[in-house]
Design a protein around this motif. Sequence first.
Motif, mmCIF file in Angstrom:
data_model
loop_
_atom_site.group_PDB
_atom_site.id
_atom_site.type_symbol
_atom_site.label_atom_id
_atom_site.label_comp_id
_atom_site.label_asym_id
_atom_site.label_seq_id
_atom_site.Cartn_x
_atom_site.Cartn_y
_atom_site.Cartn_z
ATOM 1 N N HIS A 62 0.826 -1.214 0.000
ATOM 2 C CA HIS A 62 0.000 0.000 0.000
ATOM 3 C C HIS A 62 0.852 1.252 0.000
ATOM 4 N N CYS A 63 0.257 2.338 -0.509
ATOM 5 C CA CYS A 63 0.848 3.673 -0.409
ATOM 6 C C CYS A 63 -0.209 4.565 0.225
ATOM 7 N N ALA A 64 -0.395 5.782 -0.275
ATOM 8 C CA ALA A 64 -1.416 6.673 0.299
ATOM 9 C C ALA A 64 -2.674 6.745 -0.545
ATOM 10 N N GLY A 65 -2.548 6.453 -1.857
ATOM 11 C CA GLY A 65 -3.710 6.606 -2.718
ATOM 12 C C GLY A 65 -3.845 5.615 -3.849
ATOM 13 N N GLY A 66 -2.810 4.799 -4.097
ATOM 14 C CA GLY A 66 -2.920 3.755 -5.100
ATOM 15 C C GLY A 66 -1.958 3.846 -6.265
ATOM 16 N N TYR A 67 -1.466 5.035 -6.578
ATOM 17 C CA TYR A 67 -0.561 5.170 -7.726
ATOM 18 C C TYR A 67 0.760 4.447 -7.474
ATOM 19 N N ARG A 68 1.376 4.702 -6.326
ATOM 20 C CA ARG A 68 2.676 4.106 -6.034
ATOM 21 C C ARG A 68 2.588 2.619 -5.730
ATOM 22 N N SER A 69 1.479 2.192 -5.117
ATOM 23 C CA SER A 69 1.367 0.763 -4.780
ATOM 24 C C SER A 69 1.286 -0.100 -6.034
ATOM 25 N N ALA A 70 0.784 0.458 -7.145
ATOM 26 C CA ALA A 70 0.806 -0.266 -8.414
ATOM 27 C C ALA A 70 2.245 -0.510 -8.859
ATOM 28 N N ILE A 71 3.090 0.469 -8.644
ATOM 29 C CA ILE A 71 4.514 0.307 -8.968
ATOM 30 C C ILE A 71 5.140 -0.710 -8.025
ATOM 31 N N GLY A 72 4.909 -0.515 -6.720
ATOM 32 C CA GLY A 72 5.548 -1.360 -5.718
ATOM 33 C C GLY A 72 5.168 -2.822 -5.825
ATOM 34 N N SER A 73 3.891 -3.099 -6.004
ATOM 35 C CA SER A 73 3.453 -4.494 -6.086
ATOM 36 C C SER A 73 4.038 -5.172 -7.321
ATOM 37 N N SER A 74 4.195 -4.430 -8.425
ATOM 38 C CA SER A 74 4.787 -5.033 -9.620
ATOM 39 C C SER A 74 6.271 -5.312 -9.424
ATOM 40 N N ILE A 75 6.961 -4.453 -8.689
ATOM 41 C CA ILE A 75 8.384 -4.700 -8.381
ATOM 42 C C ILE A 75 8.533 -5.969 -7.547
ATOM 43 N N ILE A 76 7.711 -6.096 -6.510
ATOM 44 C CA ILE A 76 7.791 -7.271 -5.636
ATOM 45 C C ILE A 76 7.417 -8.529 -6.400
ATOM 46 N N ASN A 77 6.395 -8.443 -7.233
ATOM 47 C CA ASN A 77 5.974 -9.589 -8.045
ATOM 48 C C ASN A 77 7.115 -10.115 -8.897
ATOM 49 N N ASN A 78 7.890 -9.208 -9.496
ATOM 50 C CA ASN A 78 9.019 -9.615 -10.333
ATOM 51 C C ASN A 78 10.076 -10.361 -9.541
ATOM 52 N N SER A 79 10.332 -9.891 -8.328
ATOM 53 C CA SER A 79 11.438 -10.428 -7.535
ATOM 54 C C SER A 79 11.064 -11.670 -6.745
ATOM 55 N N LEU A 80 9.788 -11.813 -6.403
ATOM 56 C CA LEU A 80 9.347 -12.950 -5.586
ATOM 57 C C LEU A 80 8.373 -13.801 -6.407
ATOM 58 N N ALA A 81 8.889 -14.372 -7.462
ATOM 59 C CA ALA A 81 8.060 -15.159 -8.373
ATOM 60 C C ALA A 81 7.388 -16.307 -7.636
ATOM 61 N N GLY A 82 6.096 -16.507 -7.927
ATOM 62 C CA GLY A 82 5.356 -17.602 -7.312
ATOM 63 C C GLY A 82 4.718 -17.246 -5.989
ATOM 64 N N LYS A 83 5.022 -16.064 -5.429
ATOM 65 C CA LYS A 83 4.427 -15.644 -4.166
ATOM 66 C C LYS A 83 3.169 -14.809 -4.435
ATOM 67 N N ALA A 84 2.247 -14.862 -3.505
ATOM 68 C CA ALA A 84 1.010 -14.080 -3.645
ATOM 69 C C ALA A 84 1.281 -12.638 -3.253
ATOM 70 N N VAL A 85 1.189 -11.728 -4.224
ATOM 71 C CA VAL A 85 1.447 -10.306 -3.997
ATOM 72 C C VAL A 85 0.227 -9.520 -4.464
ATOM 73 N N TYR A 86 -0.330 -8.708 -3.559
ATOM 74 C CA TYR A 86 -1.538 -7.943 -3.871
ATOM 75 C C TYR A 86 -1.291 -6.447 -3.712
#
Length: 451
Positions: free
Chosen positions: A418-442
């Motif tokens: 999460h961030c404060a409004g949603g714009y940054r969390s879209a970036i952050g969740s995609s970064i984590i998804n790339n690095s932690l393949a196979g893990k549930a990231v929302y």
Amino acid sequence: MNTKYLIKQFEDKPLAHYAYAIVSGGEMVLIDPARNPQPYYDFAKEQDVKIVGVVETHPHADFVSSHLEISLTTGATVYTSKLVGAEYPHHGFDDGDKMNIGSVKLKSLNTPGHSPDSICVVLEGEGKDIAVFTGDTLFIGDCGRPDLRETARKITATREALAKEMFHSLRNRLMPLNDDVLVYPAHGAGTLCGKGLSEANSSTMGAEKLTNWSLQKCTEEEFVKQLMADQPFIPKYFGFDVALNKKGANDFLAGISGVPRLEKINDEFDAHKLEADVIIIDTRPQQQFKAAHFANSINIQIGGKFETWLGSIINPIEWFYLTAETESQLTELIERIAKIGYEAQIKGAFVGSFDTTIPSFLDLTNFSAHQTDYTIIDIRNMSEVSEKQIFETAIHIPLAELRERVKEIPTEKPIVVHCAGGYRSAIGSSIINNSLAGKAVYDLGEAVTAF
């Protein structure tokens, strides 16, 4: 209207940057121009004047200037402090130096603080000071941060030393100006070159003396402590842009036209044509991205402070692909990327559809009732977290540091970003998804506002 001179302000909203043209007697001088010089050429043509000078108040960290291109195109002289050590042809412009433009003059004031080589430029007419162009020294409601030169390669200076210089520059060089002198800064609210700027785009010295915290009576020690506290993060590209501006950037149009365009992506496109280890910057809306995207993609949406976040996440000289919904958006984005000097890092740019991802969306009802069943990652800035912690159990990793620190995230539970409004969390969740393949990231997205 004053017929002897004209001041024109140009605004770049995404970077909260202001550039200026001063016109008098058929001549025009620019101050701190942006990367694309065309608006200044258009204005000179409209006014039927010749661009004779370009002033750089310092080597900018947050955008690339067109000073060298304008000089080579028009024959204008570039003026900057001799302390810059500029690598392009220029004329030194320091304390006591003046230049004439028609019936008015510009004079330089050395004002170290934001950088060791900063100057402010005073417009003088009919024997009195009319305006001061303060660069990143004095903003409306704030002053420039002193901590950007510690990582600027060979052009370094400690934040403590610059903060002390800022204290004296403000008091000894700017505060003696008359109260009616207009103040025109290089940035407005939203820039990362300061921390508490007003939404106003200009002011007067009298108003700033009354309301700007940095001009109030205090000791040097008190000033330094307040100036250095709670400064924003420093994007990765800042030191790179300082060095590039000191050297002088290549032509804007040549840079953006040199970006390779890949064939239009469609359902039959072979994703293996893209180099697997090169990040894809996917700028589509987050719902489209979540529904389908290529592996190794980061979702930095076209809205918001796109170029700032690109330059905060991607390292200088790191290759990346760029994709957008439409050709027109792709062209716009390449131009915006050039504003921070990253256009040469674009490995390829394309538009198209995607069908390689299985979408996953957070069950908000379950998350609300069982927050401890999730690992919550708060990617807001430190100042935001200090002001308000949204989830008590959240792990704080600022977005600008996330790619380097993603391995610190526990993976035993599903991960919610999460961030404060949603714009940054879209970036952050995609970064984590790339690095932690196979893990549930929302991505909690805009739903964070309900908590």
